[in-house]
Write a protein that holds these residues in place. Sequence first.
Motif, PDB file in Angstrom:
ATOM      1  N   LEU A 293       0.929  -6.461   1.786  1.00 22.51           N
ATOM      2  CA  LEU A 293       0.311  -5.148   1.839  1.00 22.51           C
ATOM      3  C   LEU A 293       1.099  -4.212   2.750  1.00 22.51           C
ATOM      4  CD1 LEU A 293      -3.474  -6.100   2.093  1.00 22.51           C
ATOM      5  CD2 LEU A 293      -2.178  -5.469   0.049  1.00 22.51           C
ATOM      6  N   GLU A 294       0.962  -2.944   2.494  1.00 23.13           N
ATOM      7  CA  GLU A 294       1.673  -1.938   3.293  1.00 23.13           C
ATOM      8  C   GLU A 294       1.323  -2.067   4.771  1.00 23.13           C
ATOM      9  OE1 GLU A 294       2.189   2.941   3.516  1.00 23.13           O
ATOM     10  OE2 GLU A 294       0.915   2.017   1.996  1.00 23.13           O
ATOM     11  N   SER A 295       2.322  -2.005   5.620  1.00 26.90           N
ATOM     12  CA  SER A 295       2.225  -2.070   7.091  1.00 26.90           C
ATOM     13  C   SER A 295       1.898  -3.463   7.610  1.00 26.90           C
ATOM     14  CB  SER A 295       1.196  -1.070   7.631  1.00 26.90           C
ATOM     15  OG  SER A 295      -0.133  -1.516   7.428  1.00 26.90           O
ATOM     16  N   GLU A 296       1.918  -4.498   6.751  1.00 26.89           N
ATOM     17  CA  GLU A 296       1.673  -5.863   7.197  1.00 26.89           C
ATOM     18  C   GLU A 296       2.934  -6.708   7.027  1.00 26.89           C
ATOM     19  OE1 GLU A 296      -1.844  -7.788   5.983  1.00 26.89           O
ATOM     20  OE2 GLU A 296      -3.149  -6.075   6.406  1.00 26.89           O
ATOM     21  N   THR A 297       2.999  -7.803   7.797  1.00 27.52           N
ATOM     22  CA  THR A 297       4.178  -8.661   7.760  1.00 27.52           C
ATOM     23  C   THR A 297       3.877 -10.061   7.241  1.00 27.52           C
ATOM     24  OG1 THR A 297       3.793  -9.320  10.077  1.00 27.52           O
ATOM     25  CG2 THR A 297       5.234  -7.416   9.701  1.00 27.52           C
TER      26      THR A 297
ATOM     27  N   GLN B 135      -9.226  -5.019   2.021  1.00 22.74           N
ATOM     28  CA  GLN B 135      -8.253  -5.827   1.291  1.00 22.74           C
ATOM     29  C   GLN B 135      -8.247  -5.574  -0.213  1.00 22.74           C
ATOM     30  OE1 GLN B 135      -8.176  -9.972   2.316  1.00 22.74           O
ATOM     31  NE2 GLN B 135      -6.972 -10.549   0.539  1.00 22.74           N
TER      32      GLN B 135
ATOM     33  N   ARG C 174      -6.753  -2.219  -1.077  1.00 21.40           N
ATOM     34  CA  ARG C 174      -5.315  -2.158  -0.793  1.00 21.40           C
ATOM     35  C   ARG C 174      -4.513  -3.008  -1.771  1.00 21.40           C
ATOM     36  NH1 ARG C 174      -4.889  -4.012   5.087  1.00 21.40           N
ATOM     37  NH2 ARG C 174      -2.723  -3.282   4.980  1.00 21.40           N
TER      38      ARG C 174
ATOM     39  N   ALA D  68      -1.603  -1.506  -4.162  1.00 21.74           N
ATOM     40  CA  ALA D  68      -0.247  -2.051  -4.167  1.00 21.74           C
ATOM     41  C   ALA D  68       0.314  -2.222  -5.577  1.00 21.74           C
ATOM     42  CB  ALA D  68      -0.222  -3.396  -3.436  1.00 21.74           C
TER      43      ALA D  68
END
Length: 238
Positions: free
Chosen positions: A155-159, A186, A189, A193
């Motif tokens: 997801l965007e901005s997660e690692t 979640q 998002r 995605a």
Amino acid sequence: MKLVRHLANLGYGSRKQVAWMFREGRVTDADGEVLYADDAVAHDDVRIDGEPLDPPPGMLAMLHKPVGCTCSNKDGGRLVHDLLPPRFRLRKPVLSTVGRLDRDTSGLLLLTDDGSLLHRIISPKAKLPKVYEAVLAEDLRGDEAALFASGTLLLESETVPLLPADLQVLESRRIRLTLHEGRYHQVRRMFAAVGNHVLALHRSRVGGLALDGLPEGQWRLLEPADRERLFSVADSVR
């Protein structure tokens, strides 16, 4: 614990207010005999104005949350606690939601005043499945189920990639999604995605618990059998 303190902790009022209830003879036992503030009486044997007490500490409840209610006192608008007896806000320990559903999401929400139980439910180690049903703005493109199940979606901005999730297609724009974790927004998002947008979102199940016909806006206490059912799904896959 003295009875006056016990009633105050259940939210019936301050100790001073509860003490007045005793003086007025409003607190009795199951047979109608007047009780006093320092009496030692089992919780289930106490009555206030002839009614049994609210649940003792350690309670677990299920609420069918409607759209428009929020789980946080920091958010404006109607709160999920507004759907519960007013005394529940004054309980000690505090009655907390087990995780959150955002304002625009409806469905099954758990509440408890048992901190250890709360952490057991939300712990990543529990891996309790959470089932959501969603209405989408666009038709599915066809590869979403494989992508969600792959365990590689980031997801965007997660690692850290998401855990594998199971997507069932109900109609071209209606889906059922089973998650084993609970990240911020979640479901919304995940579809963002893949270029889609969630129009409506409803949580129908947590672990082995479902709403089972509980009307929207209503709540009920969960019994020991319900608690066993809550964890039964996760226990069965270990």
